[in-house]
Motif scaffolding. Structure first.
Motif, PDB file in Angstrom:
ATOM      1  N   ASP A  16       4.161  23.418 -18.015  1.00  0.00           N
ATOM      2  CA  ASP A  16       4.696  24.963 -18.046  1.00  0.00           C
ATOM      3  C   ASP A  16       5.307  25.047 -16.796  1.00  0.00           C
ATOM      4  O   ASP A  16       5.672  24.067 -16.023  1.00  0.00           O
ATOM      5  CB  ASP A  16       3.290  25.598 -18.287  1.00  0.00           C
ATOM      6  CG  ASP A  16       3.949  27.171 -19.054  1.00  0.00           C
ATOM      7  OD1 ASP A  16       5.088  27.146 -19.271  1.00  0.00           O
ATOM      8  OD2 ASP A  16       2.933  27.727 -19.423  1.00  0.00           O
ATOM      9  N   MET A  17       5.743  26.271 -16.463  1.00  0.00           N
ATOM     10  CA  MET A  17       6.525  26.648 -15.179  1.00  0.00           C
ATOM     11  C   MET A  17       6.248  27.748 -14.586  1.00  0.00           C
ATOM     12  O   MET A  17       6.602  27.773 -13.205  1.00  0.00           O
ATOM     13  CB  MET A  17       8.181  26.948 -15.876  1.00  0.00           C
ATOM     14  CG  MET A  17       9.202  26.784 -15.208  1.00  0.00           C
ATOM     15  SD  MET A  17      10.781  26.794 -15.995  1.00  0.00           S
ATOM     16  CE  MET A  17      12.000  26.237 -14.781  1.00  0.00           C
ATOM     17  N   GLU A  18       5.492  28.659 -15.151  1.00  0.00           N
ATOM     18  CA  GLU A  18       5.273  29.789 -14.257  1.00  0.00           C
ATOM     19  C   GLU A  18       4.283  29.420 -13.054  1.00  0.00           C
ATOM     20  O   GLU A  18       4.301  30.288 -12.023  1.00  0.00           O
ATOM     21  CB  GLU A  18       4.535  31.019 -14.974  1.00  0.00           C
ATOM     22  CG  GLU A  18       5.298  31.735 -16.219  1.00  0.00           C
ATOM     23  CD  GLU A  18       5.569  30.878 -17.370  1.00  0.00           C
ATOM     24  OE1 GLU A  18       4.957  29.634 -17.491  1.00  0.00           O
ATOM     25  OE2 GLU A  18       6.007  31.484 -18.476  1.00  0.00           O
ATOM     26  N   HIS A  69       7.490  24.832 -21.881  1.00  0.00           N
ATOM     27  CA  HIS A  69       7.637  26.468 -21.410  1.00  0.00           C
ATOM     28  C   HIS A  69       8.852  26.749 -22.130  1.00  0.00           C
ATOM     29  O   HIS A  69       9.947  26.147 -22.294  1.00  0.00           O
ATOM     30  CB  HIS A  69       7.981  26.271 -19.787  1.00  0.00           C
ATOM     31  CG  HIS A  69       8.572  27.592 -19.492  1.00  0.00           C
ATOM     32  ND1 HIS A  69       7.871  28.702 -19.288  1.00  0.00           N
ATOM     33  CD2 HIS A  69       9.827  27.994 -19.071  1.00  0.00           C
ATOM     34  CE1 HIS A  69       8.536  29.604 -18.815  1.00  0.00           C
ATOM     35  NE2 HIS A  69       9.939  29.236 -18.924  1.00  0.00           N
ATOM     36  N   GLY A  70       8.591  28.033 -22.715  1.00  0.00           N
ATOM     37  CA  GLY A  70      10.138  28.815 -23.157  1.00  0.00           C
ATOM     38  C   GLY A  70      10.604  28.258 -24.321  1.00  0.00           C
ATOM     39  O   GLY A  70       9.789  27.660 -25.272  1.00  0.00           O
ATOM     40  N   HIS A 115      -0.622  28.813 -15.799  1.00  0.00           N
ATOM     41  CA  HIS A 115      -0.610  30.139 -15.208  1.00  0.00           C
ATOM     42  C   HIS A 115      -1.840  30.881 -15.597  1.00  0.00           C
ATOM     43  O   HIS A 115      -2.658  30.422 -16.725  1.00  0.00           O
ATOM     44  CB  HIS A 115       0.558  30.677 -15.489  1.00  0.00           C
ATOM     45  CG  HIS A 115       0.909  30.866 -16.890  1.00  0.00           C
ATOM     46  ND1 HIS A 115       0.256  31.853 -17.772  1.00  0.00           N
ATOM     47  CD2 HIS A 115       1.716  30.039 -17.352  1.00  0.00           C
ATOM     48  CE1 HIS A 115       0.709  31.418 -18.988  1.00  0.00           C
ATOM     49  NE2 HIS A 115       1.401  30.495 -18.920  1.00  0.00           N
ATOM     50  N   HIS A 127       0.087  35.659 -18.596  1.00  0.00           N
ATOM     51  CA  HIS A 127       0.166  35.968 -20.023  1.00  0.00           C
ATOM     52  C   HIS A 127      -0.386  34.918 -20.889  1.00  0.00           C
ATOM     53  O   HIS A 127      -1.056  33.957 -20.303  1.00  0.00           O
ATOM     54  CB  HIS A 127       1.690  36.100 -20.317  1.00  0.00           C
ATOM     55  CG  HIS A 127       2.362  34.703 -20.298  1.00  0.00           C
ATOM     56  ND1 HIS A 127       2.741  34.230 -18.959  1.00  0.00           N
ATOM     57  CD2 HIS A 127       2.844  33.750 -21.169  1.00  0.00           C
ATOM     58  CE1 HIS A 127       3.369  32.979 -19.122  1.00  0.00           C
ATOM     59  NE2 HIS A 127       3.377  32.803 -20.205  1.00  0.00           N
TER      60      HIS A 127
END
Ligand code: ZN
Length: 285
Positions: A16-18, A69-70, A115, A127
């Motif tokens: 993921d990235m956050e 991610h996204g 995250h 989130h």
């Protein structure tokens, strides 16, 4: 440590990235032709390559990286350690864990750049899957973020999570469900948009060392399994979203903005969740 055991190990990386180093704003994690996204994308690649390097040094013999991610096209294939395969693009039935069922055993999962959950305080960009849909989420009655739900899905397939990286809220969630996992705290979140950050270089060095340690942690780790039947209770942001969600077979309306996804096991629950996320994108005005 059992060297023979470790040298046969496959590593699965859900990226993921956050939770990556320095990331504190949506501008940095949404594809756009600006410097903030380009920089965060480069950090993500560096963190992924760091855990791959550490995993191979620790004795892993194969690795799969899933861009989780996204739109899931953040990781540049040509820059990834050539010993790994990369799962990229949307839509994938197993979403943040696509490819996890194809691993040779023994295998383990790393959650990188994760995250805090939507209910977490002091958590950058907290989130659970979609900040535009999910206001609260519980798995079999327990508040759950992506760490918990993805660990339960991996656990269904017999894969333990042995490494988690992200802020302190991410690691606190991991400590509840996968306490055997090696944790790397990339930043200490002060709120939704602020954190005290380690440098990218320091995070990458810690990730590399942690990944080697995590390969050896397999011996003391176990899959995180939830008891069937599985219920994922979701409070939506709006009643309109709950109106649509309850149309799905297996979804029960529990209140104005509350639905419960009822499934015989985690993969079935995850598919319902995926359908709900896709429907929300389709119906958003
Ligand atoms: Zn993400």
């Amino acid at each position: 440590m059992d060297v023979r055991h470790a040298t046969q190990t496959a590593v699965y990386v859900s990226a993921d990235m956050e939770g990556c180093a320095d990331v504190v704003h949506w501008d940095e994690v949404r594809p756009a032709a600006h410097d903030a996204y380009r920089r965060a994308r480069r950090v993500l690649l560096a963190e992924v390559n760091s855990v791959l390097a550490g995993a191979f040094e620790g004795g892993a013999v194969s690795a799969v990286v899933n861009d989780a991610h996204g739109a899931m096209r953040n990781i540049c294939g040509e820059g990834v350690d050539p010993r790994a395969r990369v799962v990229t693009g949307h839509s994938k039935p197993l979403y943040m864990l696509e490819g996890v069922t194809d691993l040779p055993f023994p295998a383990m999962a790393f959650f990188v750049g994760y995250h805090g959950a939507v209910h977490a305080g002091e958590a950058v960009l907290a989130h659970t899957y979609s900040p535009r849909l999910i206001f609260a989420c519980r798995l079999n009655g327990v508040p759950a973020g992506e760490v918990t739900l993805n660990a339960a899905l991996a656990g269904h397939f017999g894969i333990p999570v042995t490494l988690v990286s992200g802020d302190q809220a991410t690691l606190a969630e991991a400590a509840r469900v996968v306490p055997w996992a090696v944790g790397v705290e990339t930043k200490r979140s002060l709120g939704y948009y602020a954190a005290i950050c380690l440098s990218e270089r320091e995070v990458c060095e810690q990730l590399r060392a942690a990944a080697g340690e995590a390969v050896h942690a397999l011996a003391r780790s176990r899959p995180y399994r939830v008891n069937p039947p599985v219920e994922v209770a979701i409070d939506t942001l709006t009643t309109a979203q709950a109106d649509v969600a309850e149309l799905l077979p297996g979804v029960r309306r529990a209140g104005g903005r509350s639905v419960v996804l009822c499934a015989p096991d985690m993969p079935a629950a995850y598919r319902l969740l995926r359908a709900l996320l896709a429907l929300n994108v389709a119906i958003s005005p």
